[in-house]
Scaffold this motif. Sequence first.
Motif, PDB file in Angstrom:
ATOM      1  N   GLY A 168     -23.087  27.138 -15.068  1.00  0.00           N
ATOM      2  CA  GLY A 168     -22.063  26.123 -15.229  1.00  0.00           C
ATOM      3  C   GLY A 168     -22.475  24.987 -16.150  1.00  0.00           C
ATOM      4  N   ASP A 169     -23.623  25.101 -16.771  1.00  0.00           N
ATOM      5  CA  ASP A 169     -24.077  24.056 -17.709  1.00  0.00           C
ATOM      6  C   ASP A 169     -23.375  24.150 -19.049  1.00  0.00           C
ATOM      7  OD1 ASP A 169     -25.854  23.230 -15.755  1.00  0.00           O
ATOM      8  OD2 ASP A 169     -27.550  24.379 -16.567  1.00  0.00           O
ATOM      9  N   VAL A 170     -22.906  25.341 -19.382  1.00  0.00           N
ATOM     10  CA  VAL A 170     -22.261  25.606 -20.676  1.00  0.00           C
ATOM     11  C   VAL A 170     -20.979  26.380 -20.403  1.00  0.00           C
ATOM     12  CG1 VAL A 170     -22.494  26.823 -22.879  1.00  0.00           C
ATOM     13  CG2 VAL A 170     -24.461  25.624 -21.918  1.00  0.00           C
ATOM     14  N   GLU A 171     -19.932  26.087 -21.180  1.00  0.00           N
ATOM     15  CA  GLU A 171     -18.689  26.851 -21.063  1.00  0.00           C
ATOM     16  C   GLU A 171     -18.357  27.486 -22.395  1.00  0.00           C
ATOM     17  OE1 GLU A 171     -15.225  24.621 -20.115  1.00  0.00           O
ATOM     18  OE2 GLU A 171     -15.388  23.259 -21.825  1.00  0.00           O
ATOM     19  N   CYS A 213     -19.519  27.946 -27.772  1.00  0.00           N
ATOM     20  CA  CYS A 213     -19.722  27.356 -26.456  1.00  0.00           C
ATOM     21  C   CYS A 213     -19.848  25.840 -26.555  1.00  0.00           C
ATOM     22  CB  CYS A 213     -20.958  27.941 -25.775  1.00  0.00           C
ATOM     23  SG  CYS A 213     -22.502  27.717 -26.694  1.00  0.00           S
ATOM     24  N   ARG A 214     -19.506  25.177 -25.439  1.00  0.00           N
ATOM     25  CA  ARG A 214     -19.621  23.716 -25.327  1.00  0.00           C
ATOM     26  C   ARG A 214     -20.570  23.400 -24.176  1.00  0.00           C
ATOM     27  NH1 ARG A 214     -14.751  22.663 -24.115  1.00  0.00           N
ATOM     28  NH2 ARG A 214     -13.968  22.136 -26.196  1.00  0.00           N
ATOM     29  N   VAL A 215     -21.481  22.467 -24.403  1.00  0.00           N
ATOM     30  CA  VAL A 215     -22.460  22.089 -23.386  1.00  0.00           C
ATOM     31  C   VAL A 215     -21.837  21.046 -22.467  1.00  0.00           C
ATOM     32  CG1 VAL A 215     -24.788  21.229 -22.954  1.00  0.00           C
ATOM     33  CG2 VAL A 215     -24.320  22.529 -25.041  1.00  0.00           C
ATOM     34  N   LEU A 216     -21.744  21.366 -21.174  1.00  0.00           N
ATOM     35  CA  LEU A 216     -21.160  20.452 -20.187  1.00  0.00           C
ATOM     36  C   LEU A 216     -22.205  19.534 -19.568  1.00  0.00           C
ATOM     37  CD1 LEU A 216     -18.828  22.977 -18.327  1.00  0.00           C
ATOM     38  CD2 LEU A 216     -18.239  21.418 -20.205  1.00  0.00           C
ATOM     39  N   ARG A 217     -23.411  20.060 -19.410  1.00  0.00           N
ATOM     40  CA  ARG A 217     -24.536  19.291 -18.887  1.00  0.00           C
ATOM     41  C   ARG A 217     -25.769  19.618 -19.698  1.00  0.00           C
ATOM     42  NH1 ARG A 217     -22.239  21.104 -13.827  1.00  0.00           N
ATOM     43  NH2 ARG A 217     -23.680  22.859 -13.828  1.00  0.00           N
ATOM     44  N   ASP A 218     -26.670  18.663 -19.832  1.00  0.00           N
ATOM     45  CA  ASP A 218     -27.920  18.935 -20.534  1.00  0.00           C
ATOM     46  C   ASP A 218     -28.572  20.173 -19.922  1.00  0.00           C
ATOM     47  OD1 ASP A 218     -27.404  16.684 -21.974  1.00  0.00           O
ATOM     48  OD2 ASP A 218     -28.919  15.424 -21.030  1.00  0.00           O
ATOM     49  N   ALA A 219     -28.862  21.158 -20.768  1.00  0.00           N
ATOM     50  CA  ALA A 219     -29.354  22.449 -20.269  1.00  0.00           C
ATOM     51  C   ALA A 219     -30.723  22.804 -20.813  1.00  0.00           C
ATOM     52  CB  ALA A 219     -28.346  23.547 -20.604  1.00  0.00           C
ATOM     53  N   GLY A 220     -31.418  21.831 -21.416  1.00  0.00           N
ATOM     54  CA  GLY A 220     -32.757  22.099 -21.912  1.00  0.00           C
ATOM     55  C   GLY A 220     -32.762  22.850 -23.239  1.00  0.00           C
ATOM     56  N   LYS A 221     -33.894  23.470 -23.511  1.00  0.00           N
ATOM     57  CA  LYS A 221     -34.065  24.153 -24.787  1.00  0.00           C
ATOM     58  C   LYS A 221     -33.863  25.653 -24.631  1.00  0.00           C
ATOM     59  CE  LYS A 221     -37.357  20.769 -26.661  1.00  0.00           C
ATOM     60  NZ  LYS A 221     -38.719  20.555 -27.211  1.00  0.00           N
ATOM     61  N   SER A 272     -26.601  36.436 -25.423  1.00  0.00           N
ATOM     62  CA  SER A 272     -27.826  36.580 -24.637  1.00  0.00           C
ATOM     63  C   SER A 272     -28.586  35.259 -24.521  1.00  0.00           C
ATOM     64  CB  SER A 272     -28.737  37.647 -25.268  1.00  0.00           C
ATOM     65  OG  SER A 272     -29.028  37.323 -26.632  1.00  0.00           O
ATOM     66  N   THR A 273     -28.387  34.362 -25.487  1.00  0.00           N
ATOM     67  CA  THR A 273     -29.097  33.077 -25.484  1.00  0.00           C
ATOM     68  C   THR A 273     -28.513  32.111 -24.459  1.00  0.00           C
ATOM     69  OG1 THR A 273     -29.645  33.333 -27.834  1.00  0.00           O
ATOM     70  CG2 THR A 273     -29.798  31.114 -26.907  1.00  0.00           C
ATOM     71  N   VAL A 274     -27.197  32.120 -24.297  1.00  0.00           N
ATOM     72  CA  VAL A 274     -26.547  31.119 -23.437  1.00  0.00           C
ATOM     73  C   VAL A 274     -26.004  31.727 -22.139  1.00  0.00           C
ATOM     74  CG1 VAL A 274     -25.934  29.644 -25.374  1.00  0.00           C
ATOM     75  CG2 VAL A 274     -24.339  31.426 -24.634  1.00  0.00           C
ATOM     76  N   ARG A 275     -26.224  33.007 -21.910  1.00  0.00           N
ATOM     77  CA  ARG A 275     -25.628  33.668 -20.749  1.00  0.00           C
ATOM     78  C   ARG A 275     -25.990  32.978 -19.435  1.00  0.00           C
ATOM     79  NH1 ARG A 275     -26.763  39.735 -20.772  1.00  0.00           N
ATOM     80  NH2 ARG A 275     -28.854  38.892 -21.075  1.00  0.00           N
ATOM     81  N   GLU A 276     -27.256  32.706 -19.217  1.00  0.00           N
ATOM     82  CA  GLU A 276     -27.675  32.098 -17.955  1.00  0.00           C
ATOM     83  C   GLU A 276     -27.132  30.680 -17.815  1.00  0.00           C
ATOM     84  OE1 GLU A 276     -28.949  33.734 -15.496  1.00  0.00           O
ATOM     85  OE2 GLU A 276     -28.848  35.488 -16.810  1.00  0.00           O
ATOM     86  N   ALA A 277     -27.082  29.940 -18.906  1.00  0.00           N
ATOM     87  CA  ALA A 277     -26.533  28.577 -18.854  1.00  0.00           C
ATOM     88  C   ALA A 277     -25.045  28.603 -18.519  1.00  0.00           C
ATOM     89  CB  ALA A 277     -26.767  27.863 -20.187  1.00  0.00           C
ATOM     90  N   VAL A 278     -24.337  29.615 -19.021  1.00  0.00           N
ATOM     91  CA  VAL A 278     -22.915  29.763 -18.693  1.00  0.00           C
ATOM     92  C   VAL A 278     -22.748  30.078 -17.219  1.00  0.00           C
ATOM     93  CG1 VAL A 278     -20.868  31.202 -19.051  1.00  0.00           C
ATOM     94  CG2 VAL A 278     -22.208  30.429 -21.018  1.00  0.00           C
TER      95      VAL A 278
END
Length: 218
Positions: free
Chosen positions: A213-216, A171-179, A204-210
């Motif tokens: 739209g913070d992570v792709e 995954c790539r972080v598009l916007r700062d998404a915290g810890k 499961s770690t990045v699902r909500e960020a995806v």
Amino acid sequence: MDDDIADILASVSAPSISQRTLDLQALTRAWVAERTAPELLPYPTELVERVMERLGKQISNIEDMTGPMDPQANFTLVILQTELERYKFLVRSFLRARIAKIDAFPHHYLTLPETLSPLERQYLASHQALLSNHYSTSFLSAFPKNLQKLDDTAGGISMVDKPDEDTAVFCRVLRDAGKVEIQGPSQVSEAELTRGDVWVMRWSTVREAVRRGDVELI
């Protein structure tokens, strides 16, 4: 005040991007994400509707241009046909990725109808009806009634297969998404999702960020 003026000037000076280009980028990202994620992502209804409407118009334009002209001599027609095939490839691949997940975990998605499009819900219902009828006539009818269920959860053991939420994804972080918390072999640690970073993490770690739209997924 200065920041507001700078933002206005930047928006005026920035080249405008057509809705067609934005939709193509969004469709490409949706396709990549759907192929990468272990479970179905929310169905992009508005995006797909816009793309399908545009494809219909483009097909009509191509048919109108094909009639009176030689396709080999019409460079514009070649460009339109090439773009059409690109869109068709993305749409088909996107839908095939979703159908593959529905086929793999049908009983799981029967409990999550909001994840599916109306046509996908129809497909799942028909798919399950055919399978249930086939299993029943093949062997299930010979079992006792209490053993004929394909989605039994009795005894604390579920027969319903689910996607593996701990599958590793790029995954790539598009916007700062915290810890986020990362489960290691013996302890839990934290990672800061900073714009521009590329990570390999559990889904499961990045699902909500995806989904925000913070992570792709890549």
